[in-house]
Design an enzyme around this catalytic site. Sequence first.
Site, mmCIF file in Angstrom:
data_model
loop_
_atom_site.group_PDB
_atom_site.id
_atom_site.type_symbol
_atom_site.label_atom_id
_atom_site.label_comp_id
_atom_site.label_asym_id
_atom_site.label_seq_id
_atom_site.Cartn_x
_atom_site.Cartn_y
_atom_site.Cartn_z
ATOM 1 C CG ASP A 36 -2.465 0.601 1.268
ATOM 2 O OD1 ASP A 36 -3.284 -0.049 1.234
ATOM 3 O OD2 ASP A 36 -2.205 2.055 0.707
ATOM 4 C CG ASP A 62 3.051 4.731 -7.325
ATOM 5 O OD1 ASP A 62 1.965 4.068 -7.802
ATOM 6 O OD2 ASP A 62 3.486 5.759 -7.401
ATOM 7 C CG ASN A 89 -8.291 -4.112 -2.835
ATOM 8 O OD1 ASN A 89 -9.651 -4.020 -2.878
ATOM 9 N ND2 ASN A 89 -7.613 -3.153 -1.965
ATOM 10 C CE1 TYR A 157 -13.276 2.824 -9.458
ATOM 11 C CE2 TYR A 157 -15.698 2.446 -10.044
ATOM 12 C CZ TYR A 157 -14.500 2.211 -9.181
ATOM 13 O OH TYR A 157 -14.384 1.063 -8.238
ATOM 14 C CE LYS A 161 -12.152 -0.800 -10.026
ATOM 15 N NZ LYS A 161 -11.116 -1.559 -9.189
#
Lengths: 266, 266
Positions: A36, A62, A89, A157, A161
């Site tokens: 993360d 990153d 994720n 977005y 996805k």
Amino acid sequence: MNFKGQVAVVTGGATGIGRAIALKLADKGAAVMIADINVAKAKETAEEIEEISGASSLFVTDVTNVAACEGLAQATIDSIGAADILINNAGIAGSADWQTRSYSTEEDWKQTYQVNVIGMSNITSVFRSQMTRRRSGRIVNIASIAGREGRPSLPHYSASKAAVISLTQSTALELARSNITVNAICPGLLWTPMWEQVGDRHAQAIPAYEGLTPREVFDTMIAERIPMKKEQTPEDVADAVAFFASDDAKNITGQTLNVDGGFFMR
Amino acid sequence: MDFEGKTAIVTGGARGIGRGIALELAQRGSNVIVADLDEESARSVVTEIMAGGTQSYYCETDVTQQWSTDGMAETALEKYGQLDVLVNNAGVGGAPDFNSRKVPTVEDWQATFDVNVYGIVNGTQSVENYMIERGYGKIVNIASIAGRAGRPGFASYGASKAAAINVSQAWAFKLAPHGINVNAVCPGLIWTPLWQSIAEWRKSTDDQNAGLSPRQIFQHTVAESVPLGREQTPEDVGKAVAFLASDRARSITGQALNVDGGIRMN
């Protein structure tokens, strides 16, 4: 379902859905690497996992930086071992202040694609050799119901996805002969910090939601669009991820499963 | 265990995929009603389940008759006092001797729709009022990857399985507000009595297959079409059904999950 002796990597694992996935896998015995950019939160989650399964690690990652991804792969081997399970994720919903705009900028498009799609590809690339060498592996990508169909308000977005779903299928075909399965989960409506911002955005971009608070937008969408009339939770997503990551799903690959109370049925 | 103290009905539970589902649910703690017409095979599944420590009962059931599935549901409640899971698995490839014909006859169309579609409708209608009253229930329908896209050959079978997916969605919508999940599983290539019939059909209709045994025809099909490179098993389907029928899939409804080694990606 048992992940004892297995190593899992969760990108974006410090908070929200990623954290729930990490805790679920740890609960079933896995050692977990938290990748993360939020160091403080990553540390908290890693410590929690240490208490549950006895082994965890964290690496500031990153996903858009290939060198950082390579560093993560090496750090995983050095700290808790070669990865058996990879959960892609990490994701964003736009460039800075996206929630304050009613339209998508070029930066929104670029950065969202950079993190959600190219970042996912970067991470998958650095772990595939660890998995192909042992002819075994499970990869689960977190997409979104936003990727199931074009919708107003967050086109960049949604498109990113949809690309995640496509990438999942391509990767599944590439890695199938190495006995690595690759599947995706599409979370539905979850009340997370990100959705609070999505609510702001929807209130500005979609006339029907004008003047509503983020939570009101969220509740309206649940009432209108979710047959089960309930919001989903990070734990709901984590349970589905754990299924795909387990031996129970060894002959399932390339699939995208909606965890959305019936919002989309495929 | 997910199904400790629970009761499941598996239609067509005597052989093939249904047997795999019945055994998997039993292993996870469920009492199982084996609903079938093949008494001898069904009784051997019952014996196997009881040796594993849970209860099981053979219920002679013709899923094409509403009165018969009504009796099946009543038997489950009489025997075990509750019903948690219904797996509508019973299916046929056509009317008797369908594998000796090049193209489906009207009898084949009728038989596939009677069992593969109305069988699901009848089973579901026999349990839904009870489940609605209780505010809880899990229904899993066994479709097929043949239902994911039209193909030449036995069009009746594919069409009936596409209808099975559609029926799952219709009931998922209807039952969602009552805390009942309805999902489907699409098995891929599994060496069952049904696939043996299909292989015999291919042997008789395609000269290329003339010198091959049914099992060889099956293995060729697996090699040509399964990205993971191996056949699927009744246990694989059983495990996917067990996931969808468990509370771990509480927020999943209306979905069809392919268990097919990546043949089709949805």
